[in-house]
Design a protein around this motif. Structure first.
Motif, PDB file in Angstrom:
ATOM      1  N   SER A 143      49.393  10.033  75.395  1.00  0.00           N
ATOM      2  CA  SER A 143      50.792   9.846  74.967  1.00  0.00           C
ATOM      3  C   SER A 143      51.389   8.573  75.544  1.00  0.00           C
ATOM      4  O   SER A 143      52.131   7.869  74.865  1.00  0.00           O
ATOM      5  CB  SER A 143      51.634  11.036  75.427  1.00  0.00           C
ATOM      6  N   TYR A 144      51.057   8.270  76.819  1.00  0.00           N
ATOM      7  CA  TYR A 144      51.669   7.122  77.501  1.00  0.00           C
ATOM      8  C   TYR A 144      51.286   5.810  76.797  1.00  0.00           C
ATOM      9  O   TYR A 144      52.126   4.947  76.563  1.00  0.00           O
ATOM     10  CB  TYR A 144      51.217   7.073  78.974  1.00  0.00           C
ATOM     11  N   GLU A 145      50.014   5.689  76.457  1.00  0.00           N
ATOM     12  CA  GLU A 145      49.545   4.451  75.829  1.00  0.00           C
ATOM     13  C   GLU A 145      50.082   4.330  74.403  1.00  0.00           C
ATOM     14  O   GLU A 145      50.460   3.241  73.974  1.00  0.00           O
ATOM     15  CB  GLU A 145      48.005   4.407  75.791  1.00  0.00           C
ATOM     16  N   VAL A 146      50.116   5.472  73.697  1.00  0.00           N
ATOM     17  CA  VAL A 146      50.612   5.438  72.315  1.00  0.00           C
ATOM     18  C   VAL A 146      52.083   5.006  72.305  1.00  0.00           C
ATOM     19  O   VAL A 146      52.511   4.220  71.453  1.00  0.00           O
ATOM     20  CB  VAL A 146      50.428   6.813  71.622  1.00  0.00           C
ATOM     21  N   PHE A 147      52.838   5.491  73.286  1.00  0.00           N
ATOM     22  CA  PHE A 147      54.251   5.108  73.395  1.00  0.00           C
ATOM     23  C   PHE A 147      54.376   3.589  73.532  1.00  0.00           C
ATOM     24  O   PHE A 147      55.125   2.940  72.802  1.00  0.00           O
ATOM     25  CB  PHE A 147      54.890   5.815  74.605  1.00  0.00           C
ATOM     26  N   TRP A 148      53.604   3.014  74.454  1.00  0.00           N
ATOM     27  CA  TRP A 148      53.694   1.560  74.664  1.00  0.00           C
ATOM     28  C   TRP A 148      53.185   0.779  73.465  1.00  0.00           C
ATOM     29  O   TRP A 148      53.708  -0.294  73.150  1.00  0.00           O
ATOM     30  CB  TRP A 148      52.921   1.156  75.928  1.00  0.00           C
ATOM     31  N   LEU A 149      52.166   1.328  72.795  1.00  0.00           N
ATOM     32  CA  LEU A 149      51.628   0.649  71.610  1.00  0.00           C
ATOM     33  C   LEU A 149      52.707   0.553  70.527  1.00  0.00           C
ATOM     34  O   LEU A 149      52.888  -0.503  69.900  1.00  0.00           O
ATOM     35  CB  LEU A 149      50.406   1.421  71.084  1.00  0.00           C
ATOM     36  N   ALA A 150      53.421   1.659  70.328  1.00  0.00           N
ATOM     37  CA  ALA A 150      54.489   1.663  69.314  1.00  0.00           C
ATOM     38  C   ALA A 150      55.599   0.682  69.693  1.00  0.00           C
ATOM     39  O   ALA A 150      56.098  -0.068  68.843  1.00  0.00           O
ATOM     40  CB  ALA A 150      55.041   3.070  69.148  1.00  0.00           C
ATOM     41  N   ILE A 151      55.959   0.654  70.977  1.00  0.00           N
ATOM     42  CA  ILE A 151      57.000  -0.275  71.439  1.00  0.00           C
ATOM     43  C   ILE A 151      56.545  -1.721  71.231  1.00  0.00           C
ATOM     44  O   ILE A 151      57.303  -2.568  70.734  1.00  0.00           O
ATOM     45  CB  ILE A 151      57.313  -0.038  72.950  1.00  0.00           C
ATOM     46  N   PHE A 152      55.275  -1.971  71.559  1.00  0.00           N
ATOM     47  CA  PHE A 152      54.732  -3.319  71.382  1.00  0.00           C
ATOM     48  C   PHE A 152      54.778  -3.710  69.903  1.00  0.00           C
ATOM     49  O   PHE A 152      55.146  -4.846  69.556  1.00  0.00           O
ATOM     50  CB  PHE A 152      53.287  -3.371  71.908  1.00  0.00           C
ATOM     51  N   GLY A 153      54.417  -2.781  69.017  1.00  0.00           N
ATOM     52  CA  GLY A 153      54.432  -3.045  67.579  1.00  0.00           C
ATOM     53  C   GLY A 153      55.796  -3.501  67.106  1.00  0.00           C
ATOM     54  O   GLY A 153      55.933  -4.524  66.435  1.00  0.00           O
ATOM     55  N   VAL A 445      57.163   7.064  68.920  1.00  0.00           N
ATOM     56  CA  VAL A 445      57.803   6.696  70.189  1.00  0.00           C
ATOM     57  C   VAL A 445      58.430   7.935  70.822  1.00  0.00           C
ATOM     58  O   VAL A 445      58.184   8.262  71.988  1.00  0.00           O
ATOM     59  CB  VAL A 445      58.895   5.615  69.950  1.00  0.00           C
ATOM     60  N   ASP A 446      59.227   8.649  70.020  1.00  0.00           N
ATOM     61  CA  ASP A 446      59.981   9.805  70.510  1.00  0.00           C
ATOM     62  C   ASP A 446      59.052  10.907  71.019  1.00  0.00           C
ATOM     63  O   ASP A 446      59.156  11.357  72.164  1.00  0.00           O
ATOM     64  CB  ASP A 446      60.864  10.312  69.357  1.00  0.00           C
ATOM     65  N   GLU A 447      58.102  11.297  70.153  1.00  0.00           N
ATOM     66  CA  GLU A 447      57.234  12.433  70.513  1.00  0.00           C
ATOM     67  C   GLU A 447      56.353  12.108  71.713  1.00  0.00           C
ATOM     68  O   GLU A 447      56.180  12.945  72.608  1.00  0.00           O
ATOM     69  CB  GLU A 447      56.342  12.811  69.323  1.00  0.00           C
ATOM     70  N   ASN A 448      55.809  10.891  71.748  1.00  0.00           N
ATOM     71  CA  ASN A 448      54.907  10.560  72.862  1.00  0.00           C
ATOM     72  C   ASN A 448      55.649  10.355  74.170  1.00  0.00           C
ATOM     73  O   ASN A 448      55.115  10.669  75.232  1.00  0.00           O
ATOM     74  CB  ASN A 448      54.052   9.349  72.510  1.00  0.00           C
ATOM     75  N   LEU A 449      56.887   9.858  74.079  1.00  0.00           N
ATOM     76  CA  LEU A 449      57.689   9.713  75.295  1.00  0.00           C
ATOM     77  C   LEU A 449      57.960  11.092  75.897  1.00  0.00           C
ATOM     78  O   LEU A 449      57.737  11.329  77.093  1.00  0.00           O
ATOM     79  CB  LEU A 449      59.008   9.003  74.968  1.00  0.00           C
ATOM     80  N   ARG A 450      58.398  12.015  75.037  1.00  0.00           N
ATOM     81  CA  ARG A 450      58.760  13.339  75.545  1.00  0.00           C
ATOM     82  C   ARG A 450      57.538  14.157  75.939  1.00  0.00           C
ATOM     83  O   ARG A 450      57.538  14.853  76.947  1.00  0.00           O
ATOM     84  CB  ARG A 450      59.610  14.072  74.511  1.00  0.00           C
ATOM     85  N   ARG A 451      56.478  14.058  75.119  1.00  0.00           N
ATOM     86  CA  ARG A 451      55.256  14.787  75.457  1.00  0.00           C
ATOM     87  C   ARG A 451      54.705  14.280  76.799  1.00  0.00           C
ATOM     88  O   ARG A 451      54.299  15.047  77.654  1.00  0.00           O
ATOM     89  CB  ARG A 451      54.212  14.612  74.359  1.00  0.00           C
ATOM     90  N   GLY A 452      54.742  12.960  76.961  1.00  0.00           N
ATOM     91  CA  GLY A 452      54.276  12.358  78.211  1.00  0.00           C
ATOM     92  C   GLY A 452      55.088  12.852  79.392  1.00  0.00           C
ATOM     93  O   GLY A 452      54.538  13.189  80.441  1.00  0.00           O
ATOM     94  N   LEU A 453      56.398  12.926  79.203  1.00  0.00           N
ATOM     95  CA  LEU A 453      57.275  13.373  80.295  1.00  0.00           C
ATOM     96  C   LEU A 453      57.054  14.855  80.598  1.00  0.00           C
ATOM     97  O   LEU A 453      57.113  15.271  81.759  1.00  0.00           O
ATOM     98  CB  LEU A 453      58.743  13.116  79.928  1.00  0.00           C
ATOM     99  N   ILE A 454      56.806  15.651  79.557  1.00  0.00           N
ATOM    100  CA  ILE A 454      56.535  17.086  79.789  1.00  0.00           C
ATOM    101  C   ILE A 454      55.236  17.239  80.590  1.00  0.00           C
ATOM    102  O   ILE A 454      55.168  17.981  81.558  1.00  0.00           O
ATOM    103  CB  ILE A 454      56.457  17.864  78.443  1.00  0.00           C
ATOM    104  N   LEU A 455      54.209  16.455  80.180  1.00  0.00           N
ATOM    105  CA  LEU A 455      52.912  16.533  80.879  1.00  0.00           C
ATOM    106  C   LEU A 455      53.016  16.084  82.331  1.00  0.00           C
ATOM    107  O   LEU A 455      52.366  16.652  83.211  1.00  0.00           O
ATOM    108  CB  LEU A 455      51.867  15.670  80.152  1.00  0.00           C
ATOM    109  N   SER A 456      53.866  15.079  82.558  1.00  0.00           N
ATOM    110  CA  SER A 456      53.971  14.554  83.935  1.00  0.00           C
ATOM    111  C   SER A 456      55.116  15.214  84.699  1.00  0.00           C
ATOM    112  O   SER A 456      55.467  14.760  85.784  1.00  0.00           O
ATOM    113  CB  SER A 456      54.182  13.046  83.897  1.00  0.00           C
ATOM    114  N   GLU A 457      55.704  16.255  84.100  1.00  0.00           N
ATOM    115  CA  GLU A 457      56.832  16.984  84.692  1.00  0.00           C
ATOM    116  C   GLU A 457      57.969  16.038  85.084  1.00  0.00           C
ATOM    117  O   GLU A 457      58.512  16.093  86.186  1.00  0.00           O
ATOM    118  CB  GLU A 457      56.369  17.820  85.880  1.00  0.00           C
ATOM    119  N   GLY A 458      58.264  15.151  84.163  1.00  0.00           N
ATOM    120  CA  GLY A 458      59.442  14.298  84.335  1.00  0.00           C
ATOM    121  C   GLY A 458      59.185  12.992  85.045  1.00  0.00           C
ATOM    122  O   GLY A 458      60.098  12.173  85.172  1.00  0.00           O
TER     123      GLY A 458
END
Lengths: 513, 160
Positions: A143-153, A445-458
């Motif tokens: 999720s973390y990398e996908v988030f940055w990839l979308a932002i970079f795009g 962006v939205d889903e991977n940011l939140r999924r990433g935060l859920i996985l990392s407990e914030g």
């Protein structure tokens, strides 16, 4: 092994009905590309609606044919009328039209056709062999990398489509991301920004958005300023220009590679690819003074690159589900409509699909070359149709196409609203491409940011924790701030020892000689 | 670079105010969204809208400051300018095109597709003096009929 699969897929395509679909689609694409105001994006968007009840194989083949044909078709008006049929051919005007004015119209068209064919072939190689590599790499993305990839795009698309004022490109991209939040979100099912409108619950469908942003804007723009019909120059027989091509092989390879690289960058598109290749060709040329006055090198560079972008733009479509250009964005939406799920999992779910897709692209390229050489004169009569007749007919097709996808009148309203938004943005100097890319990448962006935060407990730490993330963050940083003075100064400072070393070596070598 | 900004300073000034207003509204709406504490505050549906509306706000402020630096606020709208703009050919054409589009949308689903499409095409061709009125009429009716027939019987997509 990939080559074997590609040839197998190609052999499977060799049926009479497939050839017929492909040739008709490419010819239709050439017509779309030739007509100023009708772009590859508009062509694919309309045809997506027309073909969405067809067999997926035939429908995708038709859409690829339209894309390849339209990008090439734009060169005809660029060479003959100095009007780029599509934005992709804007750089072709610079040398194609001066050649045509000196009585070399047929020669210029022959060069454009051959270069486009070769550019497409470079794109085909990239599509068939780079896509599996990129898809396999993308399987490692969390999720973390996908988030940055979308932002970079979105960031790089904003940067490159608004080269004079990147801030406007970024505003457009951010606006697109925010618009993508409209509707029921995927994790908790909360309805964001719907204001009680039931039709907004599913968000904005991508086809009405694309048709509005690209087609309706063109229609409004063209009809606001209806000019007198243009006189089309007479053209002799168009032949492939093998001799000129052999003389320019380095230029072709370079432009093809530039095209592919620009194509892979999310949302950027053919027009930028052809300008970049044109610029490189001018710098490398022994006769740079001829550029803009009928340079064969310039024409070859722009036409090779814009068709190579097509193949390049489809690489991230299949491997990452991120479009490399606006027409590729429509094609991505069409793939989803036909139950093909592009993205990293495609290599696991349908590992041979990439080769079938590439074979369709190859067949469309061959069709483009044959039709580009064989049918020229009858097609030029189409250019005599007045805009005021053509554009309303195109709008009716847009209305019908938008409605046909889901049978909702609401989608037509969405199309009109995005058309008006796109028109206002164009007049104010905000590019449309980042907006569309933002709408496509927003949910990612939205889903991977939140999924990433859920996985990392914030914790935000994992977003900066992997090598890929760090590389993407550096890329985002340089995309956003690379042009600012402090960053340029810092870079100069960092690279100063390397520059000193280089100049030292050059001086020593010079002395030895 | 500054020269480029000068050319568009006035529209940029107005756009920046719009962007600042829009981002504040989105920010306000996002802050009012439910928090879903059981998922963790970080999973709230408002997190991405808050981040991106803040970014939009930042961009709006930069655009605002930049336009002010090149005197983008010095907007003087005179009556003559307004009259000249409203009576210009491109404005007429744009208004007519948009008017026909909206009329087409409003009547879509209420009047038969062939009728409303032929009317839309005819109005456009007639307004832009594309060709003789009777030729426009024939082109409009034939085109609308062909599209309707193709979609209903060839592509099997029923039209409104």
């Amino acid at each position: 092994m990939g080559l074997v699969y590609l040839f197998q897929a190609f052999a499977e395509l060799m049926t009479l009905s497939n050839l017929l679909y492909c040739f008709v689609a490419v010819q239709l694409g050439i017509i779309f590309g030739m007509l100023p105001g009708l772009t590859a994006t508009v062509g694919i968007a309309i045809l997506t609606a027309l073909t969405f009840k067809w067999d997926p194989g035939n429908a995708i083949m038709v859409l690829i044919g339209i894309y390849v044909g339209a990008i090439y078709g734009g060169s005809r008006t660029a060479v003959l009328l100095n009007i780029p049929g599509t934005p992709a051919s804007a750089a072709t005007c610079l040398d194609g039209y001066p050649l045509s004015r000196t009585g070399k119209a047929a020669e210029a068209l022959g060069l454009a056709t051959t270069s486009s064919f070769l550019g497409s072939m470079v794109g085909l190689v990239a599509l068939a062999f780079l896509t599996p590599l990129l898809a396999n790499m993308a399987l490692e993305f969390k999720s973390y990398e996908v988030f940055w990839l979308a932002i970079f795009g979105v960031a790089i698309c904003g940067n490159l489509t608004a080269a004079k004022d990147p801030l406007k490109g970024w505003v457009s991209g951010i606006l697109g991301i925010i618009l993508s939040f409209v509707g029921m979100e995927a994790i908790q099912g909360y309805r964001r920004f719907t204001f009680g409108v039931t039709d907004l619950m599913a968000g904005f469908s991508i086809i009405p958005v694309l048709v509005g942003t690209y087609a309706l804007v063109e229609i409004l723009d063209n009809l606001s300023d209806v000019s007198t019909p243009t006189v089309v120059a007479q053209v002799g027989r168009v032949l492939p220009r093998i001799k000129d091509i052999l003389k320019n092989w380095v230029n072709i390879v370079r432009s093809g590679l530039i095209g592919v690289l620009v194509g892979i960058i999310p949302g950027v598109g053919e027009n930028i690819g052809s300008y970049v290749a044109y610029d490189f060709a001018k710098r490398a040329s022994k006769e740079p003074e001829k550029f803009g006055k009928g340079s064969i090198e310039g024409l070859i560079a722009s036409e090779t690159a814009n068709n190579a972008v097509v193949g390049g733009a489809l690489v991230p479509v299949l491997s990452l589900a991120i479009p490399g250009s606006p027409p590729a964005a429509v094609l991505l939406a069409a793939l989803f409509l036909h139950n093909v799920r592009p993205g990293p999992l495609l290599m696991i779910e349908q590992p041979l699909y990439i080769y079938s897709f590439s074979a369709m692209f190859g067949l469309a390229t061959i069709a483009m070359f044959i039709l580009g050489i064989a049918i020229v004169k009858p097609m030029l009569t189409i250019l005599r149709i007045k805009k005021s007749i053509l554009m309303p007919i195109v709008f009716v097709l847009c209305m019908v196409g938008t409605y046909a996808i889901a049978g909702r009148l609401f989608d037509i309203l969405v199309m009109i609203c995005f058309g008006l938004l796109g028109f206002a943005m164009r007049k104010l100097g905000f590019p449309e491409a980042p907006l569309v890319l933002g709408i496509i990448l927003g949910p990612m962006v939205d889903e991977n940011l939140r999924r990433g935060l859920i996985l990392s407990e914030g914790s935000f730490a994992p977003f900066f924790g992997s090598t890929i993330s760090i590389l993407l963050i550096i890329a985002v940083f340089f995309t956003l701030f690379g042009r600012s003075k402090p960053v340029r100064w810092s870079l100069q400072l960092v690279f100063a020892p390397l520059r000193a070393l280089r100049s030292g070596i050059t001086n020593r070598l010079g002395r030895k000689k | 670079m500054k020269e480029n900004h000068k050319e568009t300073a006035k529209p940029d000034f107005l756009t920046s105010i719009f962007l600042i207003g829009l981002s504040l509204v989105i920010l306000g709406l996002s802050l009012a969204m439910p928090k879903y504490v059981e998922w963790g505050m970080y999973a709230t549906p408002s997190i991405a809208p808050i981040i991106f509306s803040s970014l939009l706000l930042m961009c709006g402020i930069i655009l605002f400051i930049r336009s002010i630096a090149v005197r983008g606020y010095a907007i003087r709208i005179t009556r003559e300018q307004t009259v000249r703009f409203i009576t210009s050919k491109p404005f007429y054409n744009f208004s007519a095109t948009l008017g026909f589009v909206l009329l087409y949308y409003v009547l879509m689903g209420r009047v038969h597709f062939v009728l409303i499409s032929a009317l839309y095409l005819f109005l456009n061709m007639f307004y832009f003096h594309s060709t003789a009125w009777w030729k426009s009429l024939i082109i409009s009716v034939v085109t609308a009929g062909l599209i309707w027939y193709s979609f209903n019987y060839l592509f099997l997509i029923p039209l409104p």
